[in-house]
Scaffold this motif. Sequence first.
Motif, PDB file in Angstrom:
ATOM      1  N   GLN A  87       0.869  -1.137  -0.157  1.00 19.41           N
ATOM      2  CA  GLN A  87       0.069   0.015  -0.169  1.00 19.41           C
ATOM      3  C   GLN A  87       0.941   1.097   0.018  1.00 19.41           C
ATOM      4  N   ALA A  88       1.987   1.271   0.940  1.00 18.79           N
ATOM      5  CA  ALA A  88       2.834   2.297   0.741  1.00 18.79           C
ATOM      6  C   ALA A  88       3.566   2.694  -0.646  1.00 18.79           C
ATOM      7  N   VAL A  89       3.794   1.436  -1.188  1.00 19.90           N
ATOM      8  CA  VAL A  89       4.683   1.651  -2.577  1.00 19.90           C
ATOM      9  C   VAL A  89       3.385   2.068  -3.520  1.00 19.90           C
ATOM     10  N   MET A  90       2.183   1.711  -3.460  1.00 19.74           N
ATOM     11  CA  MET A  90       1.307   1.946  -4.544  1.00 19.74           C
ATOM     12  C   MET A  90       1.020   3.511  -4.182  1.00 19.74           C
ATOM     13  N   ASP A  91       0.665   3.843  -3.117  1.00 14.65           N
ATOM     14  CA  ASP A  91       0.536   5.388  -2.560  1.00 14.65           C
ATOM     15  C   ASP A  91       1.831   6.203  -3.363  1.00 14.65           C
ATOM     16  N   ALA A  92       3.105   5.740  -3.307  1.00 15.91           N
ATOM     17  CA  ALA A  92       4.182   6.308  -3.541  1.00 15.91           C
ATOM     18  C   ALA A  92       4.129   6.569  -5.081  1.00 15.91           C
ATOM     19  N   TRP A  93       3.788   5.305  -5.822  1.00 17.19           N
ATOM     20  CA  TRP A  93       3.874   5.107  -7.181  1.00 17.19           C
ATOM     21  C   TRP A  93       2.852   6.286  -7.862  1.00 17.19           C
ATOM     22  N   GLU A  94       1.663   6.451  -7.239  1.00 14.35           N
ATOM     23  CA  GLU A  94       0.906   7.453  -7.714  1.00 14.35           C
ATOM     24  C   GLU A  94       1.406   8.826  -7.448  1.00 14.35           C
ATOM     25  N   LEU A  95       1.987   9.202  -6.342  1.00 16.10           N
ATOM     26  CA  LEU A  95       2.605  10.314  -6.114  1.00 16.10           C
ATOM     27  C   LEU A  95       3.737  10.862  -7.316  1.00 16.10           C
ATOM     28  N   TYR A  96       4.450   9.651  -7.509  1.00 18.65           N
ATOM     29  CA  TYR A  96       5.653   9.918  -8.735  1.00 18.65           C
ATOM     30  C   TYR A  96       4.821  10.175  -9.968  1.00 18.65           C
ATOM     31  N   GLU A  97       3.832   9.327 -10.340  1.00 15.78           N
ATOM     32  CA  GLU A  97       3.178   9.396 -11.527  1.00 15.78           C
ATOM     33  C   GLU A  97       2.592  10.732 -11.562  1.00 15.78           C
ATOM     34  N   GLU A  98       2.051  11.406 -10.730  1.00 16.03           N
ATOM     35  CA  GLU A  98       1.492  12.555 -10.549  1.00 16.03           C
ATOM     36  C   GLU A  98       2.592  13.614 -11.193  1.00 16.03           C
ATOM     37  N   ARG A  99       3.716  13.690 -10.498  1.00 15.53           N
ATOM     38  CA  ARG A  99       4.807  14.441 -10.535  1.00 15.53           C
ATOM     39  C   ARG A  99       5.277  14.293 -12.136  1.00 15.53           C
ATOM     40  N   LEU A 100       5.396  13.095 -12.334  1.00 16.97           N
ATOM     41  CA  LEU A 100       5.895  12.741 -13.814  1.00 16.97           C
ATOM     42  C   LEU A 100       4.838  13.532 -14.797  1.00 16.97           C
TER      43      LEU A 100
END
Length: 94
Positions: free
Chosen positions: A44-57
Motif C-alpha cells: 500500500q505504501a508503494v502504491m501510494d508512492a507510485w501514484e505520487l511519482y506518476e502525478e509529478r511525472l
Amino acid sequence: MDGLRLLHEARLTDLTVSTDGQRLTMRGPARLAPVAQQLVGQKQAVMDAWELYEERLSIILDSEELSHDEAVALAWMCLGYPAVSQGQQQEVAA
C-alpha cells in the motif's frame, strides 16, 4: 521503510516496477527477489508512492519540453531523490 524509498531503491537496480489498478508488477532477475519481497510487504505504501511519482511525472511531461528520461529524473528530484541514469544503476543489498 517508506514507499518512495523502496521505489527509489528498486530503481537503482534492474528491477522494473509498475502498477495496474491495485496490482503491483515487478520484473527483474531472480537475485532481486528480496527487493521485490520488500515492495510486496509494503504494497500500500508503494502504491501510494507510485501514484505520487506518476502525478509529478505527468505534470512535468505536460509542462516541460524534456525527454522522457529527463522528466523521470526531474520527477524523482522533486520527490527528494537524486536523479539516476541507467549507467548509475547498482545492486541494492536486501
